[in-house]
Design a protein around this motif. Sequence first.
Motif, PDB file in Angstrom:
ATOM      1  N   LEU A 111      -6.911 -10.039  -0.355  1.00 17.14           N
ATOM      2  CA  LEU A 111      -5.300 -10.116  -0.380  1.00 17.14           C
ATOM      3  C   LEU A 111      -4.626  -9.871  -0.045  1.00 17.14           C
ATOM      4  O   LEU A 111      -3.524  -9.398   0.632  1.00 17.14           O
ATOM      5  N   THR A 112      -4.502  -8.406  -0.929  1.00 18.86           N
ATOM      6  CA  THR A 112      -3.787  -6.543  -1.054  1.00 18.86           C
ATOM      7  C   THR A 112      -4.358  -6.597   0.484  1.00 18.86           C
ATOM      8  O   THR A 112      -3.349  -6.037   0.827  1.00 18.86           O
ATOM      9  N   ALA A 113      -5.167  -6.667   0.635  1.00 18.93           N
ATOM     10  CA  ALA A 113      -5.188  -5.557   2.619  1.00 18.93           C
ATOM     11  C   ALA A 113      -4.762  -6.428   3.152  1.00 18.93           C
ATOM     12  O   ALA A 113      -5.108  -5.764   4.265  1.00 18.93           O
ATOM     13  N   THR A 114      -4.720  -7.601   3.198  1.00 16.43           N
ATOM     14  CA  THR A 114      -4.719  -8.740   4.760  1.00 16.43           C
ATOM     15  C   THR A 114      -3.355  -9.059   4.155  1.00 16.43           C
ATOM     16  O   THR A 114      -3.061  -9.604   5.125  1.00 16.43           O
ATOM     17  N   GLY A 115      -2.448  -8.834   3.181  1.00 10.57           N
ATOM     18  CA  GLY A 115      -1.171  -8.706   3.524  1.00 10.57           C
ATOM     19  C   GLY A 115      -0.352  -9.503   2.023  1.00 10.57           C
ATOM     20  O   GLY A 115       1.040  -9.432   2.498  1.00 10.57           O
ATOM     21  N   GLY A 116      -0.993  -9.526   1.029  1.00 12.13           N
ATOM     22  CA  GLY A 116      -0.929 -10.047   0.075  1.00 12.13           C
ATOM     23  C   GLY A 116      -1.283 -10.887  -0.651  1.00 12.13           C
ATOM     24  O   GLY A 116      -2.108 -11.883  -0.218  1.00 12.13           O
ATOM     25  N   THR A 117      -1.626 -10.985  -2.348  1.00  9.05           N
ATOM     26  CA  THR A 117      -2.242 -11.853  -3.062  1.00  9.05           C
ATOM     27  C   THR A 117      -1.691 -12.749  -3.064  1.00  9.05           C
ATOM     28  O   THR A 117      -0.028 -12.880  -2.399  1.00  9.05           O
ATOM     29  N   VAL A 118      -1.834 -14.334  -3.640  1.00  9.39           N
ATOM     30  CA  VAL A 118      -0.448 -15.263  -3.313  1.00  9.39           C
ATOM     31  C   VAL A 118       0.404 -15.279  -3.997  1.00  9.39           C
ATOM     32  O   VAL A 118       1.919 -15.598  -4.066  1.00  9.39           O
ATOM     33  N   GLY A 119       0.140 -14.462  -5.532  1.00  3.33           N
ATOM     34  CA  GLY A 119       1.563 -13.974  -5.842  1.00  3.33           C
ATOM     35  C   GLY A 119       2.791 -13.547  -5.453  1.00  3.33           C
ATOM     36  O   GLY A 119       3.986 -12.946  -5.268  1.00  3.33           O
ATOM     37  N   LYS A 120       2.629 -12.306  -4.579  1.00  2.00           N
ATOM     38  CA  LYS A 120       2.913 -11.681  -4.079  1.00  2.00           C
ATOM     39  C   LYS A 120       3.425 -12.075  -2.859  1.00  2.00           C
ATOM     40  O   LYS A 120       5.002 -12.148  -2.712  1.00  2.00           O
ATOM     41  N   ARG A 121       2.752 -13.105  -2.203  1.00  2.00           N
ATOM     42  CA  ARG A 121       3.582 -14.018  -0.764  1.00  2.00           C
ATOM     43  C   ARG A 121       4.326 -14.741  -1.599  1.00  2.00           C
ATOM     44  O   ARG A 121       5.406 -14.795  -1.086  1.00  2.00           O
ATOM     45  N   LEU A 122       4.243 -15.185  -2.966  1.00  2.00           N
ATOM     46  CA  LEU A 122       4.951 -16.226  -3.311  1.00  2.00           C
ATOM     47  C   LEU A 122       6.462 -15.803  -3.980  1.00  2.00           C
ATOM     48  O   LEU A 122       7.153 -16.418  -3.399  1.00  2.00           O
ATOM     49  N   PHE A 123       6.819 -14.300  -3.711  1.00  2.00           N
ATOM     50  CA  PHE A 123       7.944 -14.176  -4.534  1.00  2.00           C
ATOM     51  C   PHE A 123       8.105 -12.305  -2.890  1.00  2.00           C
ATOM     52  O   PHE A 123       9.274 -12.104  -3.223  1.00  2.00           O
ATOM     53  N   GLY A 124       7.278 -12.876  -2.306  1.00  2.00           N
ATOM     54  CA  GLY A 124       7.696 -12.039  -0.847  1.00  2.00           C
ATOM     55  C   GLY A 124       8.019 -10.151  -1.446  1.00  2.00           C
ATOM     56  O   GLY A 124       8.301  -9.379  -1.270  1.00  2.00           O
TER      57      GLY A 124
END
Length: 181
Positions: A105-118
């Motif tokens: 997920l980090t390689a494809t844009g971010g984990t769920v937590g990272k995407r949730l917090f921008g």
Amino acid sequence: MSYPPPPPPDMPPPVPIGHPAPPPYAYAYAPPPLPGPPPELVAPLGKRFLAKLVDTLLVAALAIAVIVPIGTYLDTEPEGAPLALAVVGMVLTILFALFFYDPLLTATGGTVGKRLFGLKVVRLETGGPVGFGAALGRHLLAWLVNNMLCVPLAYLWATWDKPHSQGLHDKIVRTVVIRTR
């Protein structure tokens, strides 16, 4: 996404002919700017902590969703229940958590937590995406350092690191966590 270009270095004015030369500068030229994002793009530590907490809870919930039914099945079966099934389920859950959730997920844009917090993990020099290999190395380094020392040193490193608040694992693989919004 790439960072904005740094401002041009200040150059001293030319010396008119017949005047004494100014004292020498510490550098014959301006030092190159530090690689990385401008300070306003660096992700705040509070959001990074909350994103990691969300990701940890998500992986723990997944592990429970896989392991509890296997344990229940083994409790209801007679003595000859396939123990291999339980071992395979647990091993697959651990492998997923270690090698796929965070790195993929980090390689494809971010984990769920990272995407949730921008938030997003990017290459330090370019601001470009992090490939799977670098994301896997980043995740395994953090896991290894934190578990070997029994202290989350890889993450604590970001509290005193300047100017990009990089964790130890970020420093090693040359990544930085930035805000996307």
